[in-house]
Scaffold this motif. Structure first.
Motif, mmCIF file in Angstrom:
data_model
loop_
_atom_site.group_PDB
_atom_site.id
_atom_site.type_symbol
_atom_site.label_atom_id
_atom_site.label_comp_id
_atom_site.label_asym_id
_atom_site.label_seq_id
_atom_site.Cartn_x
_atom_site.Cartn_y
_atom_site.Cartn_z
ATOM 1 N N SER A 77 17.030 15.579 -11.476
ATOM 2 C CA SER A 77 17.052 14.868 -12.752
ATOM 3 C C SER A 77 15.672 14.726 -13.368
ATOM 4 C CB SER A 77 17.661 13.471 -12.561
ATOM 5 O OG SER A 77 16.811 12.659 -11.760
ATOM 6 N N GLY A 78 14.616 14.925 -12.573
ATOM 7 C CA GLY A 78 13.261 14.750 -13.075
ATOM 8 C C GLY A 78 12.904 13.298 -13.291
ATOM 9 N N ARG A 79 13.545 12.412 -12.551
ATOM 10 C CA ARG A 79 13.300 10.985 -12.699
ATOM 11 C C ARG A 79 12.589 10.424 -11.468
ATOM 12 N NH1 ARG A 79 13.731 12.275 -17.041
ATOM 13 N NH2 ARG A 79 15.229 11.611 -18.635
ATOM 14 N N PHE A 80 11.905 9.314 -11.678
ATOM 15 C CA PHE A 80 11.170 8.647 -10.614
ATOM 16 C C PHE A 80 12.136 7.900 -9.704
ATOM 17 C CE2 PHE A 80 9.097 4.815 -8.959
ATOM 18 C CZ PHE A 80 7.973 5.350 -8.358
ATOM 19 N N LEU A 81 11.859 7.943 -8.395
ATOM 20 C CA LEU A 81 12.665 7.219 -7.409
ATOM 21 C C LEU A 81 11.735 6.659 -6.348
ATOM 22 C CD1 LEU A 81 15.369 6.452 -5.983
ATOM 23 C CD2 LEU A 81 15.284 8.721 -4.899
ATOM 24 N N MET A 82 11.937 5.377 -5.999
ATOM 25 C CA MET A 82 11.117 4.762 -4.956
ATOM 26 C C MET A 82 11.916 3.727 -4.195
ATOM 27 S SD MET A 82 7.402 2.850 -5.318
ATOM 28 C CE MET A 82 7.912 1.129 -5.449
ATOM 29 N N GLU A 83 11.705 3.692 -2.883
ATOM 30 C CA GLU A 83 12.257 2.633 -2.048
ATOM 31 C C GLU A 83 11.409 1.382 -2.231
ATOM 32 O OE1 GLU A 83 13.456 1.930 2.668
ATOM 33 O OE2 GLU A 83 12.281 3.693 2.067
ATOM 34 N N ALA A 84 12.062 0.246 -2.364
ATOM 35 C CA ALA A 84 11.354 -1.001 -2.670
ATOM 36 C C ALA A 84 10.761 -1.635 -1.418
ATOM 37 C CB ALA A 84 12.298 -1.978 -3.367
ATOM 38 N N MET A 85 9.824 -0.934 -0.803
ATOM 39 C CA MET A 85 9.121 -1.450 0.367
ATOM 40 C C MET A 85 7.944 -2.288 -0.133
ATOM 41 S SD MET A 85 9.530 -1.521 3.578
ATOM 42 C CE MET A 85 10.678 -0.145 3.833
ATOM 43 N N TRP A 86 8.265 -3.477 -0.637
ATOM 44 C CA TRP A 86 7.321 -4.282 -1.404
ATOM 45 C C TRP A 86 6.090 -4.712 -0.611
ATOM 46 C CZ3 TRP A 86 6.897 -9.880 -0.823
ATOM 47 C CH2 TRP A 86 7.709 -10.398 0.187
ATOM 48 N N THR A 87 6.251 -4.896 0.710
ATOM 49 C CA THR A 87 5.129 -5.336 1.535
ATOM 50 C C THR A 87 3.936 -4.393 1.426
ATOM 51 O OG1 THR A 87 6.610 -6.422 3.106
ATOM 52 C CG2 THR A 87 4.427 -5.829 3.907
ATOM 53 N N ARG A 88 4.216 -3.117 1.293
ATOM 54 C CA ARG A 88 3.154 -2.112 1.281
ATOM 55 C C ARG A 88 2.217 -2.271 0.083
ATOM 56 N NH1 ARG A 88 4.477 3.780 3.565
ATOM 57 N NH2 ARG A 88 5.038 2.369 5.258
ATOM 58 N N PHE A 89 2.670 -2.931 -0.966
ATOM 59 C CA PHE A 89 1.861 -3.051 -2.175
ATOM 60 C C PHE A 89 1.173 -4.412 -2.310
ATOM 61 C CE2 PHE A 89 5.275 -0.014 -2.964
ATOM 62 C CZ PHE A 89 4.533 1.106 -3.316
#
Length: 343
Positions: free
Chosen positions: A119-131
């Motif tokens: 699809s050419g779209r962004f996808l990310m797992e919400a591993m919030w701790t890492r940020f």
């Protein structure tokens, strides 16, 4: 799909507790504007929109995915539905941030990343701790050799929740169990610092109805030979502490999964306290990462790329195999687990 100020228009898919927590973070994110929410029923969606002052609500998920005023969707439904709901949104042309764990198994993660690529779209797992700001600083210290060569890592995350077989945490048909809900935090931490992990051994304890794990302990080995001892529990409170030990000292992070402080112990020196407070509740930083990547035209985040999400899913698959844990599709009732010497 951002305006001239880099603002993304968000849609929230799901109205449970994690969706409300994420909304708190979004409210502290200058690059975020929440335009809509979608739920299983119009009533749930309308109440969520009212609670947060959102302009639109959708009584089904497909309508949210089709909303032309939504750029990116946060998928906040229970684990078994991360896969279908992410595919729905990607195929509708939306970017997606999907709550962790990304999916129930590695096969689903592979299908989701393939759909994002197509699809050419962004996808990310919400591993919030890492940020979180603290973890950014701790990573800098480790990379700069503050504790020398990293030899071992330990991390635990346990909560004493009241047992309820119908609650998401204990219901196998809802993806319950300590490993998928809590164990992903220690696993993700170990993967970030130790590189590609090999599962050396795993033990687990079952719920009273023998449907899910309420405690899992894992021994892993990193790509450089460092060891990791990781544990999670849903009926037992634990300190929630991470310790990174190296050849010249160690770093201790209390409540590492939502950490705001750490203590650096250098051999022969007094301990040094490190503080990095949150601007809101911590979820704001992963939302900012989504906006940054979308504005830069990146399909995935360099800090939690698709390969990392696939790696984490492969690890949980392996750990479940060792413990005899099998999750049925949400349309098929799970069955009690057999007796095991690992209980």
């Amino acid at each position: 799909m951002t305006d001239e100020n880099g603002v993304l228009r968000w849609g929230i898919l799901g109205t449970g507790g994690i969706a409300h927590s994420f909304m708190e973070g979004l409210r502290a994110t200058p690059t975020a504007q929440v335009t809509a929410v979608g739920s299983r029923t119009p009533e749930r969606a309308e109440q969520f929109a009212k609670d947060w002052g959102l302009p639109r609500s959708h009584g089904d998920y497909a309508s949210l995915a089709a909303d032309p005023d939504v750029d990116v969707v946060y998928v906040a439904t229970p684990h078994p539905w991360h896969h279908p709901h992410t595919l729905l949104c990607l195929r509708a042309g939306k970017h997606v941030l999907v709550e962790k764990p990304m999916a129930m198994n590695a096969l689903q993660v592979a299908e989701m990343t393939a759909a994002a690529r197509e699809s050419g779209r962004f996808l990310m797992e919400a591993m919030w701790t890492r940020f979180l700001p603290l973890h950014r600083r701790v990573r800098e210290l480790v990379d700069d050799g503050a504790i020398g060569e990293l030899h071992q890592l330990s991390a635990d995350f346990g909560v004493s929740a009241p047992y309820d077989p119908d609650h998401r945490l204990f219901n196998a048909d809802l993806g319950g169990g300590a490993l998928l809900d809590l164990g992903v935090y220690p696993l993700a931490l170990a993967s970030w610092y130790l590189g590609e992990l090999t599962v050396v051994g795993a033990t687990r304890r079952l719920s009273p109805d023998r449907m899910v794990d309420t405690q899992t302990t894992v021994l892993v080995r990193g790509s450089g030979g460092a060891a990791g001892l990781l544990s999670c529990a849903s009926l037992t409170s634990t300190p929630g502490r991470a310790v990174l030990a190296g050849s010249r000292g160690w770093l201790e992070i209390p409540q590492f999964w939502a950490g705001t402080s750490a203590v650096l112990h250098r051999n022969g020196h007094e301990p040094e306290e490190i503080r990095r407070p949150l601007r809101a509740n911590g979820y704001e930083y992963e939302a900012e990462e989504v906006a940054r990547c979308v504005a830069a035209g990146l399909p995935e985040s360099p800090d939690i790329p698709w390969s990392e999400s696939l790696h984490l899913a492969t690890l949980t698959d392996r750990i479940r195999d060792m413990g005899g844990l099998v999750y049925s599709p949400p349309t098929v009732k799970a069955v009690p687990l057999p007796d095991s010497s690992q209980d």
